[in-house]
Design a protein around this motif. Sequence first.
Motif, short mmCIF file in Angstrom:
data_model
loop_
_atom_site.label_atom_id
_atom_site.label_comp_id
_atom_site.label_asym_id
_atom_site.label_seq_id
_atom_site.Cartn_x
_atom_site.Cartn_y
_atom_site.Cartn_z
N ARG A 178 0.93 -1.21 0.14
CA ARG A 178 0.22 0.09 0.09
C ARG A 178 0.83 1.05 -0.01
N HIS A 179 1.97 1.21 0.88
CA HIS A 179 2.93 2.35 0.91
C HIS A 179 3.44 2.77 -0.56
N HIS A 180 4.01 1.48 -1.23
CA HIS A 180 4.69 1.84 -2.43
C HIS A 180 3.74 1.85 -3.64
N ALA A 181 2.70 1.61 -3.51
CA ALA A 181 1.65 1.90 -4.59
C ALA A 181 1.13 3.25 -4.47
N THR A 182 0.92 3.91 -3.46
CA THR A 182 0.30 5.17 -3.21
C THR A 182 1.55 5.97 -3.68
N GLN A 183 2.81 5.82 -3.10
CA GLN A 183 3.86 6.41 -3.57
C GLN A 183 4.15 6.80 -5.11
N ALA A 184 3.92 5.68 -5.83
CA ALA A 184 3.92 5.47 -7.20
C ALA A 184 2.90 6.38 -7.89
N LEU A 185 1.46 6.16 -7.39
CA LEU A 185 0.49 6.71 -7.97
C LEU A 185 0.73 8.42 -7.80
N LEU A 186 1.09 8.85 -6.46
CA LEU A 186 1.29 10.19 -6.39
C LEU A 186 2.42 10.90 -7.43
N PHE A 187 3.60 9.93 -7.55
CA PHE A 187 4.52 10.53 -8.49
C PHE A 187 4.06 10.25 -9.79
N HIS A 188 3.54 9.47 -10.39
CA HIS A 188 2.80 9.41 -11.73
C HIS A 188 1.99 10.69 -12.16
N VAL B 102 2.03 13.86 -10.28
CA VAL B 102 2.95 14.80 -10.30
C VAL B 102 4.06 15.21 -11.65
N TRP B 103 4.41 13.76 -11.99
CA TRP B 103 5.34 13.90 -12.85
C TRP B 103 4.53 14.05 -14.16
N MET C 144 13.81 21.26 -19.19
CA MET C 144 12.81 20.98 -18.31
C MET C 144 12.39 19.56 -18.65
N LEU C 145 12.22 19.34 -19.71
CA LEU C 145 11.80 17.77 -20.19
C LEU C 145 12.78 16.91 -20.07
N VAL C 146 14.11 17.38 -20.27
CA VAL C 146 15.32 16.34 -20.12
C VAL C 146 15.35 16.22 -18.56
N VAL C 147 15.40 17.44 -17.87
CA VAL C 147 15.74 17.20 -16.41
C VAL C 147 14.70 16.35 -15.78
N PHE C 148 13.30 16.41 -16.08
CA PHE C 148 12.14 15.70 -15.29
C PHE C 148 12.04 14.34 -15.90
N GLY C 149 12.68 14.09 -17.42
CA GLY C 149 12.72 12.82 -17.61
C GLY C 149 13.78 12.00 -17.23
N LEU C 150 14.70 12.50 -16.67
CA LEU C 150 15.77 11.83 -15.92
C LEU C 150 15.38 11.47 -14.42
N MET C 151 14.99 12.67 -14.00
CA MET C 151 14.32 12.54 -12.75
C MET C 151 13.27 11.39 -12.70
N GLY C 152 12.53 11.22 -13.33
CA GLY C 152 11.50 10.04 -13.50
C GLY C 152 12.26 8.68 -13.84
N ILE C 153 13.04 8.85 -14.35
CA ILE C 153 13.94 7.33 -14.61
C ILE C 153 14.62 6.79 -13.30
N TRP C 154 15.44 8.04 -12.64
CA TRP C 154 15.99 7.75 -11.45
C TRP C 154 15.18 7.37 -10.29
N PRO D 126 11.30 12.05 -4.76
CA PRO D 126 12.11 13.24 -4.39
C PRO D 126 11.02 14.44 -4.45
N ILE D 127 10.26 14.46 -5.67
CA ILE D 127 9.48 15.68 -5.73
C ILE D 127 8.13 15.72 -5.08
N THR D 128 7.80 14.44 -4.77
CA THR D 128 6.58 14.48 -3.71
C THR D 128 6.71 14.42 -2.27
N GLY D 129 7.83 13.89 -1.90
CA GLY D 129 8.13 13.69 -0.50
C GLY D 129 7.19 12.80 0.39
N ASN D 130 6.87 13.41 1.47
CA ASN D 130 5.78 12.42 2.29
C ASN D 130 4.57 13.32 2.39
#
Length: 107
Positions: free
Chosen positions: A41-51, A53-54, A73-83, A101-105
């Motif tokens: 549940r923790h990992h799925a909610t974090q992934a959903l929130l990241f998707h 925001v991304w 910005m596309l390059v930076v956010f694309g690399l951030m999504g991969i990382w 990193p961009i969603t935090g807690n």
Amino acid sequence: MYVASRYDRYWAMAAHLSILLLPFIAPIVILILRANSKFVRHHATQALLFHFVWLILMTISGWLCWILIGFPMLVVFGLMGIWGTIRGILAALNEERYHYPITGNWI
């Protein structure tokens, strides 16, 4: 630290990997199927929130390509999504908590 079974780790990993095929649908389905596992549940909610925001960040960057600032910005956010996705997968396999990193807690 959570105590997760091997299958829970795979479900959590699938939630992070879902950005490749079904970014919003797969984490919701995983949340429904594995609602009894705090780890999944923790990992799925974090992934959903990241998707979510991304997607917003990439959309804004796409619109800003008209004034040429969006390309870096596309390059930076694309690399951030991969990382972030790779780091989330590794955290799921090592039974660690992970916040993108961009969603935090937020959740």
